[in-house]
Write a protein that holds these residues in place. Sequence first.
Motif, short mmCIF file in Angstrom:
data_model
loop_
_atom_site.label_atom_id
_atom_site.label_comp_id
_atom_site.label_asym_id
_atom_site.label_seq_id
_atom_site.Cartn_x
_atom_site.Cartn_y
_atom_site.Cartn_z
N ARG A 1 -1.15 6.91 -41.38
CA ARG A 1 -0.66 7.04 -42.76
C ARG A 1 -1.80 6.73 -43.87
NH1 ARG A 1 5.50 5.64 -42.79
NH2 ARG A 1 4.51 3.84 -41.84
N PHE A 2 -2.85 6.32 -43.37
CA PHE A 2 -3.72 5.87 -44.43
C PHE A 2 -4.21 6.60 -45.80
CE2 PHE A 2 -7.68 3.76 -46.03
CZ PHE A 2 -7.35 2.65 -46.08
N LEU A 3 -3.79 7.79 -45.62
CA LEU A 3 -3.86 8.66 -46.82
C LEU A 3 -3.01 8.07 -47.99
CD1 LEU A 3 -4.66 11.61 -47.89
CD2 LEU A 3 -2.14 12.29 -47.09
N TYR A 4 -2.04 7.32 -47.50
CA TYR A 4 -1.01 6.34 -48.52
C TYR A 4 -1.36 4.82 -48.01
CZ TYR A 4 0.64 10.98 -49.12
OH TYR A 4 0.69 12.45 -49.63
N PRO A 5 -2.49 4.40 -48.70
CA PRO A 5 -2.51 3.00 -48.17
C PRO A 5 -1.68 1.82 -48.31
CG PRO A 5 -4.26 3.53 -50.06
CD PRO A 5 -3.39 4.84 -49.54
N GLU B 1 -0.01 4.40 -61.25
CA GLU B 1 -0.43 3.33 -61.09
C GLU B 1 -0.84 3.28 -59.24
OE1 GLU B 1 -1.05 0.94 -63.08
OE2 GLU B 1 0.18 1.95 -64.65
N ASP B 2 -1.67 2.40 -59.02
CA ASP B 2 -2.11 2.25 -57.40
C ASP B 2 -0.99 2.10 -56.79
OD1 ASP B 2 -4.83 2.72 -58.27
OD2 ASP B 2 -5.35 0.40 -58.06
N ALA B 3 0.05 1.17 -57.20
CA ALA B 3 1.29 1.07 -56.23
C ALA B 3 1.98 2.07 -56.23
CB ALA B 3 2.02 -0.21 -57.17
N GLU B 4 1.83 3.08 -56.95
CA GLU B 4 2.79 4.42 -57.08
C GLU B 4 2.23 5.36 -55.93
OE1 GLU B 4 4.72 4.61 -61.42
OE2 GLU B 4 2.60 4.90 -61.18
N LEU B 5 1.13 5.11 -55.45
CA LEU B 5 0.43 6.01 -54.40
C LEU B 5 1.03 5.89 -52.87
CD1 LEU B 5 -3.41 5.49 -55.25
CD2 LEU B 5 -1.75 7.31 -56.08
N VAL B 6 2.40 6.35 -52.85
CA VAL B 6 3.16 6.55 -51.68
C VAL B 6 3.82 7.82 -51.46
CG1 VAL B 6 3.91 3.83 -51.95
CG2 VAL B 6 5.40 5.51 -52.98
N PRO B 7 4.01 7.84 -49.98
CA PRO B 7 4.42 9.28 -49.87
C PRO B 7 5.96 9.79 -50.47
CG PRO B 7 4.14 7.88 -48.07
CD PRO B 7 3.87 6.92 -49.17
#
Lengths: 91, 499
Positions: free
Chosen positions: B227-231, A66-72
């Motif tokens: 860190r915009f790689l991870y918006p 999910e889009d919300a899961e695109l985190v470091p």
Amino acid sequence: MAQIDELNKIGIKEKMKTFIVNNFLLGANADDLSDNDSFLEKGIIDSTGILELVSFAQEEFDIKIEDAELVPDNLDSLNNLEAFITKKKQG
Amino acid sequence: MRIYDFLRNSARNYPDRIAVVCREQRLTYRRLDWLSDLVAEGLIAKGVKKGDRVGLFLDNSCEYISAYFGILKAGAVVVGLNSQYVARELEVLLNDCSPKIIITDSKHSAAAGEALKSCCYPAQLWIMDNALTAEDDVIQRAGLLESDPCADDDLAVIIYTSGTTGKPKGVMLSHSNISANADSIIEYLQLTPQDRIMVILPFYYSYGMSLLTTHIKVGAAMVIDNRFLYPNTVLESMVKEEVTGFAGVPSHYNILIKKSALREFILPKLRYVTQAGGAMAVAMIKEFREILPDVKFYVMYGQTEAAARLSYLDPLYLPEKIGSVGKAIPGVKLDVLDENNLPVDVGEIGEIAARGENIMLGYWKAPEETARVLRDQWLFTGDLARKDEDGFIYIVSRKKEMIKSGANRISPLEIEDVVCQMAEVVECAAVGVPDEILGEMIRLYVVLNGKKITEREIMIHCRNNLAGYKQPKEIRFVDGLPKTSTGKICRLSLSGTNN
């Protein structure tokens, strides 16, 4: 069972590493990328690269990210990817 | 007004107000002013004199801002160097502007050191890793600093832009160029010391630098997040830091709309966003406004040669004039001229030209290039546009043959020159083709001399010689390239080709 899980995990990491080395680290030695290296800090992947990485993971491991899961915490190193994909596969 | 006085005045008026937030680091105005004094004294102690160039080869950071103002306080000239550059690219710029010192950090020092090895003259490297302990790195305060070393018309900053010839051009901006543009932007965005801008744009480009100068001038805060790689991470930071403003290019908005959880975030403090750096699809502007209907959306237009900004579309007119870049900003005269330098009639196409205190001094060591664009007291932008009956400007064509990918303008010639260094390549052509996220992505057409070479080998060669954003995403081998009647490569027909 635990052994199978471990083998699967190695497969995840290796597949993701191969994808990253082939697509973003062209010509570099695969050993240059360690399991804990931050893609962000090392400047390995750009904004579109991360989307390519996500597409690859979705197809390769048959998961929906999910889009919300695109985190470091989920994506920013081989170790993070492995833990995240493993969790997703476990449903 | 001199740029260093932006900081000095804000430090006097708001000493304890936060000037910069960068992850865990927070600098007050008093602290930032002090740190930049230390950098200035350090530079003077290292032999920097008025008018000397000092390169800044850093990502956005507290160190960048301290060094930026420190260089200016020393009377020297800031040369913002693209921190994504590889050594080969950096060397070109260093040989052009011959900085006395390059301020960098551990992350970038290898590329800087390698570039210096091949340079025609010696320059010192100053590795600055943590502004908060900068006092350990420089000579202690020695009273070396003059309070006002520069005049308004003195050269303050050189920003390199991609030239159509493939060789980057150094845009020379004076203190008054930047000050005039900052005043104008502050006025139309109604910036106050209460504002907090999310900074994801690099300071080495003019759009990013204008965020730096305007917010320091008005005494507002900058929240730096690289860190915009991870918006989603940036959005979380916007919530946490209660930012009131955001600035981006179309690809940033595309990513926020299509590839982030923007719809799930509540941003009650966000007052406005700005968009520049190329045309944004009308549908995307509308979608963004549907998601955040209470946030003012400023469409803007400008050039590095104008210290950043030339026009803006007042959000009040956005529904009625969507697709327009608006009208001239305060203090700028903007017109659409025909080939005789006369204003075109309503609806007719001409070239956008600008006058104002913000227009550059010229290109560094390139008088012929300067004369080509600065004529009869006008800056000729090379962008074609029309005006409507109310005087709103609509751009119909940007500068020819430059690829606009994300926040970057890229010269196809630079890519082609690098690829043609390969013995197997006869000729090649780089073109921008539409991309959903980046606006344009780079496709390279390659003609070989009969010898075998793989796509991967070309990619590796590009990776070793070009910054990441200049590397082709796609390579196609062809038997020949389409040419104009004069034998020039016809990129226009290639960019419209799918085969």
